[in-house]
Design an enzyme around this catalytic site. Structure first.
Site, PDB file in Angstrom:
ATOM      1  N   CYS A 286       0.854  -1.196   0.000  1.00 20.74           N
ATOM      2  CA  CYS A 286       0.000   0.000   0.000  1.00 20.74           C
ATOM      3  C   CYS A 286       0.887   1.243   0.000  1.00 20.74           C
ATOM      4  CB  CYS A 286      -0.890  -0.011   1.234  1.00 20.74           C
ATOM      5  SG  CYS A 286      -1.879  -1.519   1.420  1.00 20.74           S
TER       6      CYS A 286
ATOM      7  N   CYS B 194     -12.988  -4.098  18.516  1.00 26.57           N
ATOM      8  CA  CYS B 194     -12.805  -4.055  17.072  1.00 26.57           C
ATOM      9  C   CYS B 194     -11.376  -4.463  16.768  1.00 26.57           C
ATOM     10  CB  CYS B 194     -13.089  -2.643  16.545  1.00 26.57           C
ATOM     11  SG  CYS B 194     -12.849  -2.459  14.751  1.00 26.57           S
TER      12      CYS B 194
ATOM     13  N   ARG C 286     -16.862   8.115  10.823  1.00 28.37           N
ATOM     14  CA  ARG C 286     -15.785   8.422  11.764  1.00 28.37           C
ATOM     15  C   ARG C 286     -14.721   9.321  11.142  1.00 28.37           C
ATOM     16  NH1 ARG C 286     -13.866   3.305  13.578  1.00 28.37           N
ATOM     17  NH2 ARG C 286     -15.514   3.451  15.125  1.00 28.37           N
TER      18      ARG C 286
END
Length: 338
Positions: free
Chosen positions: A80, A151, A283
């Protein structure tokens, strides 16, 4: 003579799903043209529309607080182009082992004491290895036992791995789409868009909540930003949490020298996310250190109702907790969980 092209407002009036989106997380499909029409509305009209949708679904003066802890840093095999943790780039970041369970619990306790309602844990892996499953399930169970929502973001998951995490008590799994399908190969080539969608499907099949969003300011076009939201909004159902990250350029990565995206475009993206995914928590994530208090206030008005809260987001800086709380107090807002 040909008819004049419809205006953005006319396009919106002709699409049937804007009204349906207010009442159901599973809605008729959003088209790329319909989402672009939202982006092209006059700024104040867009914010008014988004704020109206927000008020119909949430208390506009409450913000959900999440804290993110990097439980395994660096050494990721993905390439990435924005990421400091990729082994493909020299960013000066050293790879670490999985954090000790007791240390994770200490950080979770600090997050809870500081007002966080959700504790998010990230590991820099391409995919989860079965050898780490027991340790991760123990961590999930411990954090859940503290009364926090849990999470994790661990890379790609198999169906069996997703089910084990769910059985351990994991509430949310984060796996971002990053950008539009068309721009995706400009960002990463070691994992396909379909790989990402498959992981989300594996998570969804367990009944777990999905956290998925993207990063803007990576050199993409507005159409790509619309494409990202199109992909998210048309998931069945769309994610419960949608983080909108502003690129934080990291020296040593291919995107380390990109200029910052216009802040008003960031707010537009948040507003369109709110309209297309009305019941999701939108968010404010990475990049908030470069955003003024006034712009963040406008983002809350546009429909953002969740923030990452704490010193760091994985490896990048984040506004300090006291500063966040001071801003909420100035705005007459408060934490959803305190």
């Amino acid at each position: 003579m040909t008819d004049a092209a419809p205006t953005a407002a006319e396009l919106l009036d002709e699409t049937p799903f804007a009204e349906a989106a207010k009442t159901s997380a599973t809605v008729a499909r959003w088209s790329r043209s319909g989402i672009l029409a939202l982006f092209e509305l006059p700024f104040m009209d867009l914010l008014a529309r988004a704020h109206g949708v927000h008020r119909e679904n949430f208390d506009p003066n409450k913000v959900q607080l999440s804290t993110l802890l990097n439980i395994k840093t660096g050494g990721c095999a993905e390439n990435c182009k924005y990421c400091s943790q990729s082994s493909a780039y020299d960013t000066g970041l050293k790879a670490s082992r999985l954090m000790d369970r007791d240390e994770v619990m200490k950080k979770a306790g600090e997050a809870k004491d500081a007002g966080a309602g959700r504790f998010c844990m990230g590991a820099a892996w391409r995919e989860l290895k079965d050898r780490d499953m027991d340790a991760l399930c123990d961590i999930v169970s411990d954090v859940k036992g503290m009364g926090l929502e849990t999470c994790m973001t661990l890379g790609m998951l198999t169906p069996g791995q997703a089910q084990k995490l769910r059985d351990a008590g994991l509430d949310y799994y984060n796996h971002n789409l990053d950008t539009s399908p068309e721009y995706y190969n400009e960002v990463v080539t070691t994992r396909s868009y379909e790989d990402r969608l498959q992981t989300l499907a594996n998570v969804r099949a367990t009944g777990m909540n999905v956290c998925s969003g993207g990063i803007i300011g990576m050199g993409e076009s507005r159409e790509d930003r619309a494409g990202l939201l199109e992909a998210l909004a048309n998931l069945e159902p769309y994610p419960e949490s949608v983080p909108i990250n502003m690129l934080v350029p990291v020296p040593g990565t291919p995107m380390g020298n990109l200029p910052q995206l216009d802040t008003l475009e960031w707010i537009r993206t948040i507003a369109v996310a709110r309209i297309t995914m009305p019941k999701a928590r939108v968010r404010l994530s990475a990049g908030r250190t470069s955003i003024s208090d006034e712009a963040q206030a406008m983002a809350f008005f546009a429909g953002a109702n969740s923030i990452f809260y704490g010193e760091k987001l994985l490896t990048t800086e984040n506004p300090e907790e006291n500063k966040d709380m001071a801003l909420l107090e100035r705005l007459g807002m408060s934490a959803e969980h305190k």
